[in-house]
Design a protein around this motif. Sequence first.
Motif, PDB file in Angstrom:
ATOM      1  N   SER A 167     -15.696  -8.587  12.869  1.00 33.54           N
ATOM      2  CA  SER A 167     -16.384  -7.576  12.070  1.00 33.54           C
ATOM      3  C   SER A 167     -15.470  -6.459  11.585  1.00 33.54           C
ATOM      4  O   SER A 167     -15.901  -5.563  10.863  1.00 33.54           O
ATOM      5  CB  SER A 167     -17.530  -6.966  12.881  1.00 33.54           C
ATOM      6  OG  SER A 167     -17.033  -6.304  14.044  1.00 33.54           O
ATOM      7  N   SER A 168     -14.206  -6.507  11.958  1.00 37.95           N
ATOM      8  CA  SER A 168     -13.265  -5.464  11.575  1.00 37.95           C
ATOM      9  C   SER A 168     -13.112  -5.385  10.050  1.00 37.95           C
ATOM     10  O   SER A 168     -13.073  -6.404   9.353  1.00 37.95           O
ATOM     11  CB  SER A 168     -11.901  -5.733  12.213  1.00 37.95           C
ATOM     12  OG  SER A 168     -10.938  -4.808  11.769  1.00 37.95           O
ATOM     13  N   VAL A 169     -13.040  -4.169   9.533  1.00 40.03           N
ATOM     14  CA  VAL A 169     -12.812  -3.945   8.095  1.00 40.03           C
ATOM     15  C   VAL A 169     -11.586  -3.040   7.954  1.00 40.03           C
ATOM     16  O   VAL A 169     -11.704  -1.806   7.899  1.00 40.03           O
ATOM     17  CB  VAL A 169     -14.038  -3.303   7.421  1.00 40.03           C
ATOM     18  CG1 VAL A 169     -13.780  -3.163   5.912  1.00 40.03           C
ATOM     19  CG2 VAL A 169     -15.293  -4.119   7.670  1.00 40.03           C
ATOM     20  N   PRO A 170     -10.388  -3.613   7.931  1.00 39.98           N
ATOM     21  CA  PRO A 170      -9.180  -2.786   7.833  1.00 39.98           C
ATOM     22  C   PRO A 170      -9.150  -1.981   6.536  1.00 39.98           C
ATOM     23  O   PRO A 170      -9.607  -2.448   5.485  1.00 39.98           O
ATOM     24  CB  PRO A 170      -8.051  -3.814   7.856  1.00 39.98           C
ATOM     25  CG  PRO A 170      -8.646  -5.022   8.483  1.00 39.98           C
ATOM     26  CD  PRO A 170     -10.079  -5.039   8.063  1.00 39.98           C
ATOM     27  N   ARG A 171      -8.613  -0.787   6.626  1.00 37.09           N
ATOM     28  CA  ARG A 171      -8.456   0.079   5.460  1.00 37.09           C
ATOM     29  C   ARG A 171      -7.014   0.586   5.446  1.00 37.09           C
ATOM     30  O   ARG A 171      -6.657   1.459   6.240  1.00 37.09           O
ATOM     31  CB  ARG A 171      -9.456   1.230   5.508  1.00 37.09           C
ATOM     32  CG  ARG A 171     -10.910   0.768   5.358  1.00 37.09           C
ATOM     33  CD  ARG A 171     -11.882   1.936   5.437  1.00 37.09           C
ATOM     34  NE  ARG A 171     -13.249   1.530   5.131  1.00 37.09           N
ATOM     35  CZ  ARG A 171     -14.096   1.022   6.027  1.00 37.09           C
ATOM     36  NH1 ARG A 171     -13.706   0.849   7.274  1.00 37.09           N
ATOM     37  NH2 ARG A 171     -15.328   0.670   5.669  1.00 37.09           N
ATOM     38  N   PHE A 172      -6.224   0.022   4.554  1.00 42.97           N
ATOM     39  CA  PHE A 172      -4.813   0.377   4.470  1.00 42.97           C
ATOM     40  C   PHE A 172      -4.645   1.498   3.442  1.00 42.97           C
ATOM     41  O   PHE A 172      -4.717   1.268   2.240  1.00 42.97           O
ATOM     42  CB  PHE A 172      -3.969  -0.837   4.094  1.00 42.97           C
ATOM     43  CG  PHE A 172      -3.940  -1.905   5.149  1.00 42.97           C
ATOM     44  CD1 PHE A 172      -3.101  -1.795   6.247  1.00 42.97           C
ATOM     45  CD2 PHE A 172      -4.778  -3.009   5.063  1.00 42.97           C
ATOM     46  CE1 PHE A 172      -3.081  -2.766   7.237  1.00 42.97           C
ATOM     47  CE2 PHE A 172      -4.764  -3.991   6.041  1.00 42.97           C
ATOM     48  CZ  PHE A 172      -3.915  -3.875   7.134  1.00 42.97           C
ATOM     49  N   SER A 173      -4.429   2.692   3.949  1.00 42.56           N
ATOM     50  CA  SER A 173      -4.158   3.815   3.061  1.00 42.56           C
ATOM     51  C   SER A 173      -2.781   3.643   2.431  1.00 42.56           C
ATOM     52  O   SER A 173      -1.976   2.799   2.853  1.00 42.56           O
ATOM     53  CB  SER A 173      -4.198   5.123   3.848  1.00 42.56           C
ATOM     54  OG  SER A 173      -3.132   5.152   4.797  1.00 42.56           O
TER      55      SER A 173
END
Length: 290
Positions: A183-189
């Motif tokens: 369920s992880s939703v990575p967010r790469f700034s």
Amino acid sequence: MTKYQVFTANAFTDKQFCGNPAAVVLAPDDSPLSESQLLQIAAELNLSETAFIVPKNASGPNAFQEASQFGLRWFTPTTEVSLCGHATLATSFVVLEKLDNKSTELSFDTLSGKLVVRRGQDGRLDMTLPINPPRPVAITEDIKLLVTSIYGEFRDSVEVELSPTLNYLVVHDPSTTRDDVASSVPRFSREAYTAGERLNLIAILVTAKGTDKDFHSRVFGPWVGALEDPVCGSAHTVLAPFWQSRLEKRSFSATQVSKRHGDLKVDIISGTHIRISGRAVAVLEGMLTV
């Protein structure tokens, strides 16, 4: 204009629209493709990897049916990569099943050396790949940024290791479960992306101990133009040695819990090589005009 036969096959599954799709382009040695053409084709097909194969020990109109040795290169939509397990599995499936090659073993000359694929049991194909053990790394500000991209926060409990040969970063929090990874939703700034560039990263492997399987994972590679690699064979050349000491075993059942899902059987067969087994299914066949 020259026509090249092209297939799309889903690796590490026996179901259409699951597993990891790879394009396989047949490039006869009498019709070579230039470097720019290889990149343009991979960008046009726009899958996580496109494989290009050239027969080495056969020639003529039936070369792909008769050869057992091939040159093999892999490209993302933006760059060439040094190792790709799922595209190797897809390529072998195309050669053996779609082209009706009768070989029991195929060998491929690649940037990672000679790779061998054999017919396995129950319709599986067995790939022998070089093992790429990860090593613990210092928790720098760049690492903290990347861990935060995965979990939404930095956690002191996290284990971080890096494969120096592939530049794959393993991230593991012992408290996470299969469902957490799925369920992880990575967010790469922008800052996290730049941190990965400073580390020369190719991908981040997020992993957790399994229940029905030995371990689970997902693979994120924004640095090579693929936010998520649905089922990554090369990642398991890193993950298997990572889990070897933690699970005290050398043979593993593994699942990559992306939306497309894929199952792998992984065996550490020596200090230098690993065997990854899986199935594949073809979903598209056509001609490419260049």
